[in-house]
Design a protein around this motif. Structure first.
Motif, PDB file in Angstrom:
ATOM      1  N   TRP A 254       0.818  -1.129   0.196  1.00  0.00           N
ATOM      2  CA  TRP A 254       0.017  -0.056   0.005  1.00  0.00           C
ATOM      3  C   TRP A 254       0.811   1.250  -0.051  1.00  0.00           C
ATOM      4  O   TRP A 254       0.674   2.347  -0.539  1.00  0.00           O
ATOM      5  CB  TRP A 254      -0.873  -0.099   1.206  1.00  0.00           C
ATOM      6  N   ALA A 255       2.315   1.258   0.663  1.00  0.00           N
ATOM      7  CA  ALA A 255       2.805   2.333   0.887  1.00  0.00           C
ATOM      8  C   ALA A 255       3.273   2.597  -0.502  1.00  0.00           C
ATOM      9  O   ALA A 255       3.560   3.696  -1.027  1.00  0.00           O
ATOM     10  CB  ALA A 255       4.067   2.394   1.938  1.00  0.00           C
ATOM     11  N   ALA A 256       3.874   1.596  -1.319  1.00  0.00           N
ATOM     12  CA  ALA A 256       4.385   1.722  -2.737  1.00  0.00           C
ATOM     13  C   ALA A 256       3.196   2.365  -3.659  1.00  0.00           C
ATOM     14  O   ALA A 256       3.419   2.992  -4.473  1.00  0.00           O
ATOM     15  CB  ALA A 256       4.953   0.385  -3.125  1.00  0.00           C
ATOM     16  N   PHE A 257       2.222   1.648  -3.495  1.00  0.00           N
ATOM     17  CA  PHE A 257       0.937   1.930  -4.508  1.00  0.00           C
ATOM     18  C   PHE A 257       0.691   3.432  -3.959  1.00  0.00           C
ATOM     19  O   PHE A 257       0.628   4.359  -5.112  1.00  0.00           O
ATOM     20  CB  PHE A 257      -0.249   1.440  -4.313  1.00  0.00           C
ATOM     21  N   GLY A 258       0.783   3.993  -2.840  1.00  0.00           N
ATOM     22  CA  GLY A 258       0.423   5.237  -2.526  1.00  0.00           C
ATOM     23  C   GLY A 258       1.329   6.329  -2.751  1.00  0.00           C
ATOM     24  O   GLY A 258       1.122   7.213  -3.541  1.00  0.00           O
ATOM     25  N   ALA A 259       2.738   5.795  -2.901  1.00  0.00           N
ATOM     26  CA  ALA A 259       3.661   6.740  -3.179  1.00  0.00           C
ATOM     27  C   ALA A 259       3.564   7.012  -4.842  1.00  0.00           C
ATOM     28  O   ALA A 259       3.743   7.962  -5.339  1.00  0.00           O
ATOM     29  CB  ALA A 259       5.290   6.060  -2.796  1.00  0.00           C
ATOM     30  N   THR A 260       3.474   5.900  -5.647  1.00  0.00           N
ATOM     31  CA  THR A 260       3.541   5.869  -6.895  1.00  0.00           C
ATOM     32  C   THR A 260       2.202   6.898  -7.502  1.00  0.00           C
ATOM     33  O   THR A 260       2.659   7.935  -8.146  1.00  0.00           O
ATOM     34  CB  THR A 260       3.138   4.562  -7.452  1.00  0.00           C
ATOM     35  N   VAL A 261       1.036   6.602  -6.569  1.00  0.00           N
ATOM     36  CA  VAL A 261      -0.006   7.386  -7.226  1.00  0.00           C
ATOM     37  C   VAL A 261       0.154   9.096  -6.939  1.00  0.00           C
ATOM     38  O   VAL A 261      -0.115   9.899  -7.642  1.00  0.00           O
ATOM     39  CB  VAL A 261      -1.333   7.022  -6.603  1.00  0.00           C
ATOM     40  N   PHE A 262       0.624   9.127  -5.575  1.00  0.00           N
ATOM     41  CA  PHE A 262       1.067  10.566  -5.319  1.00  0.00           C
ATOM     42  C   PHE A 262       2.101  11.248  -6.216  1.00  0.00           C
ATOM     43  O   PHE A 262       1.944  12.491  -6.368  1.00  0.00           O
ATOM     44  CB  PHE A 262       1.362  10.741  -3.685  1.00  0.00           C
ATOM     45  N   ALA A 263       3.134  10.243  -6.553  1.00  0.00           N
ATOM     46  CA  ALA A 263       3.941  10.847  -7.267  1.00  0.00           C
ATOM     47  C   ALA A 263       3.334  11.472  -8.737  1.00  0.00           C
ATOM     48  O   ALA A 263       3.842  12.513  -9.170  1.00  0.00           O
ATOM     49  CB  ALA A 263       5.043  10.043  -7.291  1.00  0.00           C
ATOM     50  N   LEU A 264       2.592  10.626  -9.298  1.00  0.00           N
ATOM     51  CA  LEU A 264       1.913  10.980 -10.393  1.00  0.00           C
ATOM     52  C   LEU A 264       0.948  12.092 -10.297  1.00  0.00           C
ATOM     53  O   LEU A 264       0.883  12.902 -11.501  1.00  0.00           O
ATOM     54  CB  LEU A 264       1.114   9.720 -10.962  1.00  0.00           C
ATOM     55  N   PHE A 265       0.519  12.456  -9.148  1.00  0.00           N
ATOM     56  CA  PHE A 265      -0.041  13.792  -8.823  1.00  0.00           C
ATOM     57  C   PHE A 265       0.561  14.744  -8.665  1.00  0.00           C
ATOM     58  O   PHE A 265      -0.049  15.975  -8.482  1.00  0.00           O
ATOM     59  CB  PHE A 265      -1.510  13.383  -8.083  1.00  0.00           C
ATOM     60  N   GLY A 266       1.750  14.975  -8.471  1.00  0.00           N
ATOM     61  CA  GLY A 266       2.565  15.583  -7.915  1.00  0.00           C
ATOM     62  C   GLY A 266       2.625  16.196  -6.495  1.00  0.00           C
ATOM     63  O   GLY A 266       2.956  17.204  -6.097  1.00  0.00           O
ATOM     64  N   ALA A 267       1.759  15.347  -5.558  1.00  0.00           N
ATOM     65  CA  ALA A 267       1.849  15.491  -4.074  1.00  0.00           C
ATOM     66  C   ALA A 267       3.120  15.163  -3.416  1.00  0.00           C
ATOM     67  O   ALA A 267       3.190  14.090  -3.259  1.00  0.00           O
ATOM     68  CB  ALA A 267       0.629  14.993  -3.758  1.00  0.00           C
TER      69      ALA A 267
ATOM     70  N   ALA B 174       5.693  10.895   2.619  1.00  0.00           N
ATOM     71  CA  ALA B 174       5.230  10.172   3.704  1.00  0.00           C
ATOM     72  C   ALA B 174       5.014   8.673   3.279  1.00  0.00           C
ATOM     73  O   ALA B 174       5.393   7.939   4.193  1.00  0.00           O
ATOM     74  CB  ALA B 174       3.894  10.820   4.000  1.00  0.00           C
ATOM     75  N   CYS B 175       4.655   8.664   2.197  1.00  0.00           N
ATOM     76  CA  CYS B 175       4.455   7.170   1.919  1.00  0.00           C
ATOM     77  C   CYS B 175       5.800   6.390   1.693  1.00  0.00           C
ATOM     78  O   CYS B 175       5.837   5.152   1.998  1.00  0.00           O
ATOM     79  CB  CYS B 175       3.498   6.990   0.477  1.00  0.00           C
ATOM     80  N   GLY B 176       6.822   7.172   1.313  1.00  0.00           N
ATOM     81  CA  GLY B 176       8.087   6.521   1.231  1.00  0.00           C
ATOM     82  C   GLY B 176       8.625   6.117   2.397  1.00  0.00           C
ATOM     83  O   GLY B 176       9.270   5.165   2.746  1.00  0.00           O
ATOM     84  N   VAL B 177       8.439   7.016   3.537  1.00  0.00           N
ATOM     85  CA  VAL B 177       9.041   6.668   4.826  1.00  0.00           C
ATOM     86  C   VAL B 177       8.196   5.609   5.337  1.00  0.00           C
ATOM     87  O   VAL B 177       8.929   4.601   6.297  1.00  0.00           O
ATOM     88  CB  VAL B 177       8.748   8.186   5.770  1.00  0.00           C
ATOM     89  N   LEU B 178       6.716   5.527   5.104  1.00  0.00           N
ATOM     90  CA  LEU B 178       6.196   4.468   5.711  1.00  0.00           C
ATOM     91  C   LEU B 178       6.754   3.095   4.913  1.00  0.00           C
ATOM     92  O   LEU B 178       6.922   2.090   5.461  1.00  0.00           O
ATOM     93  CB  LEU B 178       4.658   4.647   5.340  1.00  0.00           C
ATOM     94  N   PHE B 179       7.073   3.086   3.843  1.00  0.00           N
ATOM     95  CA  PHE B 179       7.280   1.920   2.947  1.00  0.00           C
ATOM     96  C   PHE B 179       8.570   1.395   3.696  1.00  0.00           C
ATOM     97  O   PHE B 179       8.800   0.432   4.031  1.00  0.00           O
ATOM     98  CB  PHE B 179       7.734   2.361   1.694  1.00  0.00           C
ATOM     99  N   VAL B 180       9.650   2.510   3.952  1.00  0.00           N
ATOM    100  CA  VAL B 180      10.812   2.053   4.753  1.00  0.00           C
ATOM    101  C   VAL B 180      10.676   1.495   6.121  1.00  0.00           C
ATOM    102  O   VAL B 180      11.418   0.394   6.241  1.00  0.00           O
ATOM    103  CB  VAL B 180      12.062   3.523   4.855  1.00  0.00           C
TER     104      VAL B 180
END
Length: 89
Positions: free
Chosen positions: A27-40, A46-52
């Protein structure tokens, strides 16, 4: 502190923690990808830190699982004397 009343058939929650860490990483990888595509950027970080954090937890869980079961005292071993807070001399 061991009281002698521990369950004889206690089971570890490491496998559950492994699957929850994997779920969190996905979910963190999915969230980071989606938020990166939308420029947030903030949410991406935050999702990257959660992934780590989930990856570190999974690494520790795998390490503990590979160590195998540890020795636990049997019924013939008396419970430890409770700590009464005083100093032993």
């Amino acid at each position: 502190m061991r009281t002698g009343s521990e369950p004889a058939t206690a089971r570890s929650t490491l496998r559950l923690r492994f699957w929850l860490s994997l779920w969190g990483m996905l979910w963190a990888a999915f969230g980071a990808t989606v938020f990166a595509l939308f420029g947030a950027v903030g949410w991406t970080v935050a999702c990257g830190v959660l992934f780590v954090v989930a990856a570190v937890d999974m690494t520790l869980v795998i390490r503990h699982l590979r160590q195998g079961p540890h020795w636990q005292p049997g019924r013939d071993v008396p419970p430890y004397e409770p700590d009464r807070g005083g100093r032993k001399r």
